[in-house]
Design an enzyme around this catalytic site. Structure first.
Site, PDB file in Angstrom:
ATOM      1  CD  GLU A  84     -50.410  21.759 -13.599  1.00  0.00           C
ATOM      2  OE1 GLU A  84     -50.705  20.555 -13.601  1.00  0.00           O
ATOM      3  OE2 GLU A  84     -49.716  22.292 -12.705  1.00  0.00           O
ATOM      4  CE  LYS A 269     -47.860  20.915  -9.270  1.00  0.00           C
ATOM      5  NZ  LYS A 269     -48.513  20.896 -10.605  1.00  0.00           N
ATOM      6  CG  ASP A 285     -49.235  33.882   3.158  1.00  0.00           C
ATOM      7  OD1 ASP A 285     -48.628  33.255   2.261  1.00  0.00           O
ATOM      8  OD2 ASP A 285     -48.676  34.299   4.182  1.00  0.00           O
ATOM      9  CG  HIS A 384     -51.507  18.087 -18.913  1.00  0.00           C
ATOM     10  ND1 HIS A 384     -51.796  19.072 -17.992  1.00  0.00           N
ATOM     11  CD2 HIS A 384     -50.291  18.377 -19.413  1.00  0.00           C
ATOM     12  CE1 HIS A 384     -50.783  19.924 -17.935  1.00  0.00           C
ATOM     13  NE2 HIS A 384     -49.854  19.518 -18.778  1.00  0.00           N
TER      14      HIS A 384
END
Length: 432
Positions: A84, A269, A285, A384
């Protein structure tokens, strides 16, 4: 060891090879680590086949480095691995704006993981809990009576707890083994102890042990971060008034995430954009880390809410804090199998799992602020799309010099930008 300086002038303007060499020089990387990065992380067939089953190939993701981080007085270059755009840039930008008050401050618990044993059909629950408490020292000694470097270094089972759990299928006895995993994530060690001790638990409780597995809610293995940002650092024009207005906007955005789970999911998120990216880069992990972080947030507050906390102090500064479980390790697992994970850990220079945990929550807090600041000022798409425009150009079919030309047109367009528009503009470009 951390690097001497995490700040690089004009770093984004350098070529990939120039950036790699600058990081290699700053972190004093071994040639094998530089070579692993230069191969773009491709595993050879033998290594890949050892890691998972039914291997048919490998897949690469970009590795970038977040700069400007000062953590507990030391400089860190933080590797991110993700697809991203804007994440690395946002984290680096916020780290740069966190220097007036000394950067990020961390505190991490000892690396204690939980091994759970589910005991069913116990005839006397209170008596079973008493029996386990009476035998606790012997049980811990049995858990630790195995050849283990972790135990030799001071780790191992440190406590045993019990609780009764009411369920629709009756009351279960839950036994927790608290295991100090030292610099390992610890899953294998904890699972081995839980399985090994099951017969003794059954003998003491007269019940039946069913599940024997670690918990990814590492509630005894928390990492904490705090950072203070002055209004001047957060402003667009360097003035205190502008910075105070931005801080008020950030706090308005943050309280939305605190009170609304729909917003909190996206807010969190963004935090995991950084934490999980560092985890992937360093062979951790990341699924366990994400599961534990979301679960801890709900457990701690009694509902799903923001992982981070933002307030304004008496001097008008913005203060951010966060506390999350960080089950990470720098020995064993993919961190010692994947050559790029080894290179990234070398760049980071951490010397313990606790130090790595602290760095990761710093990255998460920085990324969270980057998103909040963008959302409460120009909107998330401004930065972005600037970075995403090249992806749009490639998706439209641009090649070579077309990519940069089309990317510039996408960036310059002031209205809504769509992939269909990009394809039409590419056709116009090719038609001259």
């Amino acid at each position: 060891m951390p690097v001497e300086n995490s700040r690089f002038k004009g770093f984004f303007r350098k070529s990939v090879e120039e950036r790699r060499q600058a990081i290699a020089d700053a972190a004093d990387l071994e040639p094998k680590h530089v070579e692993a990065l230069a191969r773009y992380g491709e595993l050879d067939e033998e290594a890949a086949n050892r890691m998972i089953e039914n291997v048919i190939g490998t897949m690469s993701l970009p590795v970038g480095v977040a700069t400007n981080f000062v953590i507990d007085g030391a400089h860190y270059i933080i590797p991110f691995c993700l697809e991203e755009s804007s994440v690395v840039a946002a984290a680096s930008n916020m780290a740069k704006r966190c220097l007036a008050k000394g950067g990020f401050r961390t505190n991490s618990d000892k690396p204690v993981m939980i091994g759970q044993l589910q005991v069913l059909e116990v005839p006397d629950l209170d008596g079973a809990e008493h029996a386990i408490a009476e035998a606790k020292e012997k049980l811990m000694a049995f858990c630790n009576d195995i050849p283990s470097r972790m135990i030799a270094l001071g780790g191992g089972c440190k406590d045993i707890e019990t609780r009764q759990l009411q369920t629709p299928m009756g009351t279960m006895l839950i036994v927790h083994l608290l295991v100090d995993c030292r610099d390992a994530m610890g899953a294998n060690a904890v699972n081995t102890m839980a399985e090994r001790i099951s017969p003794q638990i059954e003998a003491l409780t007269k019940g039946r042990v069913h599940l024997r597995i670690l918990s990814n809610l590492a509630a005894h293995r928390l990492a904490r971060v705090e950072a203070t940002f002055t209004p001047e650092e957060l402003s667009n024009d360097g003035t205190r008034e502008d910075g105070l207005n931005i801080i008020d906007g950030i706090l308005e955005a943050h309280v939305f995430a605190e009170e609304d789970p729909f917003r909190a999911a996206t807010h969190n998120k963004g935090i995991m954009n950084a934490i999980s990216s560092v985890a992937v880069a360093c062979g951790q992990d990341w699924r366990a880390i994400e599961a534990g972080s979301h679960a801890w947030t709900s457990l701690e507050h009694g509902r799903y809410t923001s992982m981070s906390t933002w307030v304004k102090d008496d001097d008008g500064n913005l203060v951010g804090t966060m506390e999350l479980p960080m089950a990470v390790g720098i020995v064993g697992g993919a961190s010692k199998v994947h050559p790029v994970a080894q290179a990234n850990l070398s760049i980071l220079g951490v010397e313990s799992a606790q130090e790595l945990a602290g760095v990761m929550v710093c990255a998460g807090l920085a990324q969270n602020l980057g998103a909040l600041r963008a959302l409460s000022t120009n909107g998330i798409q401004a930065g972005h799309m600037k970075l995403h425009s090249k992806n749009m150009a490639v998706s439209a079919g641009a090649i070579g010099e077309e990519i940069e030309l089309l990317s510039q047109r996408i960036q310059q367009h002031e209205g809504v930008r769509t992939q269909t528009m990009a394809e039409e503009w590419l056709n116009e470009l090719r038609q001259g």
